[in-house]
Motif scaffolding. Sequence first.
Motif, PDB file in Angstrom:
ATOM      1  N   GLY A  94       0.786  -1.185  -0.108  1.00  0.00           N
ATOM      2  CA  GLY A  94       0.022   0.066  -0.150  1.00  0.00           C
ATOM      3  C   GLY A  94       0.919   1.349  -0.092  1.00  0.00           C
ATOM      4  N   LYS A  95       1.922   1.233   0.535  1.00  0.00           N
ATOM      5  CA  LYS A  95       2.987   2.436   0.551  1.00  0.00           C
ATOM      6  C   LYS A  95       4.215   2.087  -0.256  1.00  0.00           C
ATOM      7  CE  LYS A  95       3.347   4.689   4.730  1.00  0.00           C
ATOM      8  NZ  LYS A  95       3.580   5.013   5.974  1.00  0.00           N
ATOM      9  N   VAL A  96       4.040   2.768  -1.473  1.00  0.00           N
ATOM     10  CA  VAL A  96       5.198   2.432  -2.433  1.00  0.00           C
ATOM     11  C   VAL A  96       5.732   3.652  -2.879  1.00  0.00           C
ATOM     12  CG1 VAL A  96       5.220   1.684  -4.680  1.00  0.00           C
ATOM     13  CG2 VAL A  96       3.889   0.290  -3.170  1.00  0.00           C
ATOM     14  N   LEU A  97       6.919   3.834  -2.967  1.00  0.00           N
ATOM     15  CA  LEU A  97       7.946   4.783  -3.635  1.00  0.00           C
ATOM     16  C   LEU A  97       8.425   4.081  -4.988  1.00  0.00           C
ATOM     17  CD1 LEU A  97       8.533   4.495  -0.318  1.00  0.00           C
ATOM     18  CD2 LEU A  97       9.167   7.025  -0.767  1.00  0.00           C
ATOM     19  N   VAL A  98       8.621   4.947  -5.791  1.00  0.00           N
ATOM     20  CA  VAL A  98       9.050   4.435  -7.240  1.00  0.00           C
ATOM     21  C   VAL A  98      10.428   5.246  -7.539  1.00  0.00           C
ATOM     22  CG1 VAL A  98       8.485   4.022  -9.722  1.00  0.00           C
ATOM     23  CG2 VAL A  98       7.006   3.923  -7.920  1.00  0.00           C
ATOM     24  N   THR A  99      11.510   4.592  -7.989  1.00  0.00           N
ATOM     25  CA  THR A  99      12.701   5.263  -8.416  1.00  0.00           C
ATOM     26  C   THR A  99      13.200   4.486  -9.778  1.00  0.00           C
ATOM     27  OG1 THR A  99      14.603   6.186  -7.780  1.00  0.00           O
ATOM     28  CG2 THR A  99      14.368   3.855  -7.129  1.00  0.00           C
ATOM     29  N   GLY A 100      14.283   4.743 -10.179  1.00  0.00           N
ATOM     30  CA  GLY A 100      14.942   4.233 -11.337  1.00  0.00           C
ATOM     31  C   GLY A 100      14.622   4.794 -12.802  1.00  0.00           C
ATOM     32  N   CYS A 101      15.015   4.046 -13.770  1.00  0.00           N
ATOM     33  CA  CYS A 101      15.045   4.582 -15.091  1.00  0.00           C
ATOM     34  C   CYS A 101      13.597   4.934 -15.616  1.00  0.00           C
ATOM     35  CB  CYS A 101      15.516   3.770 -16.111  1.00  0.00           C
ATOM     36  SG  CYS A 101      17.143   3.378 -16.091  1.00  0.00           S
ATOM     37  N   LEU A 102      12.799   4.199 -14.896  1.00  0.00           N
ATOM     38  CA  LEU A 102      11.331   4.562 -15.410  1.00  0.00           C
ATOM     39  C   LEU A 102      10.629   5.761 -14.788  1.00  0.00           C
ATOM     40  CD1 LEU A 102       8.869   3.736 -17.358  1.00  0.00           C
ATOM     41  CD2 LEU A 102       7.865   2.447 -15.724  1.00  0.00           C
ATOM     42  N   VAL A 119       7.615   9.554  -6.774  1.00  0.00           N
ATOM     43  CA  VAL A 119       8.601   9.059  -8.123  1.00  0.00           C
ATOM     44  C   VAL A 119       9.817   9.819  -8.237  1.00  0.00           C
ATOM     45  CG1 VAL A 119       8.296   8.760 -10.566  1.00  0.00           C
ATOM     46  CG2 VAL A 119       6.140   8.462  -9.083  1.00  0.00           C
ATOM     47  N   THR A 120      10.828   9.158  -8.537  1.00  0.00           N
ATOM     48  CA  THR A 120      12.083   9.997  -8.364  1.00  0.00           C
ATOM     49  C   THR A 120      12.796   9.100  -9.655  1.00  0.00           C
ATOM     50  OG1 THR A 120      13.267   8.425  -6.910  1.00  0.00           O
ATOM     51  CG2 THR A 120      12.295  10.666  -6.122  1.00  0.00           C
ATOM     52  N   GLY A 121      13.806   9.949 -10.543  1.00  0.00           N
ATOM     53  CA  GLY A 121      14.493   9.414 -11.453  1.00  0.00           C
ATOM     54  C   GLY A 121      15.662   8.527 -11.031  1.00  0.00           C
ATOM     55  N   PRO A 122      16.526   8.084 -12.021  1.00  0.00           N
ATOM     56  CA  PRO A 122      17.440   7.276 -11.784  1.00  0.00           C
ATOM     57  C   PRO A 122      18.724   8.085 -10.952  1.00  0.00           C
ATOM     58  CG  PRO A 122      17.510   7.793 -14.010  1.00  0.00           C
ATOM     59  CD  PRO A 122      16.425   8.283 -13.517  1.00  0.00           C
ATOM     60  N   MET A 180      17.562   8.983 -19.989  1.00  0.00           N
ATOM     61  CA  MET A 180      17.293   8.619 -18.789  1.00  0.00           C
ATOM     62  C   MET A 180      18.475   8.773 -17.797  1.00  0.00           C
ATOM     63  SD  MET A 180      14.783   5.363 -19.064  1.00  0.00           S
ATOM     64  CE  MET A 180      15.938   4.264 -19.933  1.00  0.00           C
ATOM     65  N   ARG A 181      19.631   8.628 -18.060  1.00  0.00           N
ATOM     66  CA  ARG A 181      20.749   8.533 -17.250  1.00  0.00           C
ATOM     67  C   ARG A 181      21.794   9.697 -17.515  1.00  0.00           C
ATOM     68  NH1 ARG A 181      21.577   4.368 -13.568  1.00  0.00           N
ATOM     69  NH2 ARG A 181      19.826   3.190 -13.291  1.00  0.00           N
ATOM     70  N   GLY A 182      21.472  10.315 -18.506  1.00  0.00           N
ATOM     71  CA  GLY A 182      22.461  11.557 -18.899  1.00  0.00           C
ATOM     72  C   GLY A 182      23.504  10.917 -19.425  1.00  0.00           C
TER      73      GLY A 182
END
Length: 462
Positions: A94-102, A119-122, A180-182
């Motif tokens: 229920g408590k989800v944080l998203v990161t990474g390339c997507l 939501v955070t990036g790579p 995505m990663r520069g």
Amino acid sequence: MSQNPPNLRPDLAPKPVFDTDRRAGQPTIGMVSLGCPKALVDSERILTRLRAEGYAISPDYKGADAVIVNTCGFLDSAKAESLEAIGEALRENGKVLVTGCLGAEPEYITGAHPKVLAVTGPHQYEAVLDAVHRAVPPSPDPFIDLMPATGVKLTPRHYSYLKISEGCNHACKFCIIPDMRGKLASRPAHAVLREAEKLVDAGVRELLVISQDTSAYGVDRKHDLSPWKGGEVRAHITDLARELGNLGAWVRLHYVYPYPHVRQLVPLMAEGLVLPYLDIPFQHAHPETLRRMARPAAAAKTLDEIAAWRRDCPEIVLRSTFIVGYPGETEEEFQTLLDWMDEAQLDRVGCFQYENVAGARSNALPDHVAPEVKQERWDRFMEKAQAISEAKLAAKVGQVMQVIVDEVDEEGATCRTKADAPEIDGNLFIDEGFEGLAPGDLVTVTVEEAGEYDLWGRLNGI
């Protein structure tokens, strides 16, 4: 024990291995790590920082106060897998944080899963930590929450991925990794070596060097010098590999583009400082296909380079990944790839069918290949690659070689030779006399049997 067929996609992560305990009342974070080994290193860094702040790490959803999903965005199928993992984490926790390339496409994620907390990036480590602090406030105990020197690792204790740079300066039309990663951003040489030294001191027996373009390491830094062991070391892959080889662990190089200076690495392999193993992303062999990919199109010269590498280090093992069904690929172009494979005789090969990826320039190319043609070409390619692998392994029967033990169970020991990277290559199995072995052991075996991708052997002296 199960046999280990070759990994056919470059965006699948090794299975994380969690090893941590929780004290009473300690806030706990779960981690789902998708994507390539580079993403796994990002997950390790995030969890190391969280562990240092007093969080425990949970291997499942139900034991966690929140879950981080480290996503992959390399292919549309990988994006779908990431969205599925996010949805599963939301259902289970229920408590989800998203990161990474997507995470570089936050609207894509929140459009499918509006209930995610952040939501955070790579490689946006600070942003991930801030999001975790908001969702689950830290509660550190400085007398209990001690960190091992290696930090938190998601792989077995005896091997570790060592990331030497972020990003990529290439502009391959099928890839959106630079978006995505520069651009290439290399770590200082002394920082890489210090991390490697700590890992080896803590018991790591194999260092797997990874980046998006390992050959280009240090180009962005103009190969600057760093202080090291009373002298200086240059931020260049040859110098770095030599220093890593002096630490006493196996050193395996991944994602090495075949620039001319790669030939300088081969003598280090012949000397035994670096494993005689090169993971090189050739992608295709026909010059027109490579041109449409916006990649170097000198396949014939590549064959010359391969011949020179094998001349200077006869035991060298070559791994690569290829794309079939790229837009515009004709039957003639594909046959050129098969013929090139006959000449190159690569030891380890993965292949995947071309997929459109949102944002990739290859999407706009004409003459996309029909799905059934892509499948038929993939089948033919893998049949050839399997035949080459089977013949090469059959030639190893009777040889004596050193292997590293990965796992021991009631059936036997699962090991790898110097020619095999974890998760993506084959295994060597020991069925008898294995009871005294443990993961991380380096032992000598005689090869007794060979299959399509795996070997079987017996311990010397038994």
